[in-house]
Write an enzyme that holds these catalytic residues in place. Sequence first.
Site, PDB file in Angstrom:
ATOM      1  CG  ASN A  30       3.697   3.044  -1.540  1.00 38.69           C
ATOM      2  OD1 ASN A  30       4.365   3.670  -2.359  1.00 38.69           O
ATOM      3  ND2 ASN A  30       2.629   3.590  -0.951  1.00 38.69           N
ATOM      4  CG  ASP A  71      -0.501  11.009  -3.941  1.00 47.36           C
ATOM      5  OD1 ASP A  71      -0.667   9.779  -4.039  1.00 47.36           O
ATOM      6  OD2 ASP A  71      -0.765  11.651  -2.924  1.00 47.36           O
TER       7      ASP A  71
END
Length: 237
Positions: free
Chosen positions: A50, A2
């Site tokens: 996503n 991340d």
Amino acid sequence: MDGNGRWGVNKGLTRSHGHNKGVSVLKNIIKVSKKLGVKVLTVYAFSTENWTRPLEEVKFLLNLFEKVLEKEIDELNKELIRIKFIGDLSPFSEDLRKKFIEAENITHYNDQFTLNICTNYGGRQELVKVAKELSRKSISGEIKPDQINEEMFESHLLTCDFQDPDLLIRTSGEKRISNFLLWQLAYSEIYITDVLWPEFDENEFYKAIIDYQSRNRRFGGIKSVSNQSLKSSLSYR
Ligand code: FPP
């Protein structure tokens, strides 16, 4: 992994620069993991959520997966790394799916180290998949509902070939599990660092491991070490 996007933007570059840098960090972390004797490294490369990112970014990421596999697969294979994709691969293009499967096939017999790449993976979706499979088996009479236990449930997970992770590292300071390995992380130790993935280097990795080594893993019991020795001494009686 991340923080790629934020790293790119913070540097006055693009989010894509961050993802590119994220790949080189991953290569380094694989190398260090092997050096440290880690056997399985599981990375979250693309979540079921996503897809909701801007189309340009989704396209960039899918293209990046393809390019990285093309460029790195021989080296990964030479390093005896087994590649496994964890997730529902059906929404990807046929070409990309072929690349995923080819990478798995080429590296299938490598047994030194496994890199699990979670692609179009979601923990909830995985649990629903298991529920569906067990329901079908119950209806067809292959199993009885009362036979369903943790072991049987686990054997239907996408990660059924692997032990649960010992350590979860979350970069970029987020304090969430974000739909990652919901079943498997039940007793994993969690390490959260503010460092963004593109800056997660060998030193940062050592910090996470050293922190992990100080944990007292009890798995819901009282004292891990003494319980372990009690259990083994009982088994000799
Ligand atoms: C999360 O950062 C990262 C991703 C969604 C993509 C990670 C993928 C790679 C590094 C490519 C790996 C390639 C292979 C073949 C395994 P983010 O975009 O959520 O960053 P942000 O939180 O700053 O927005």
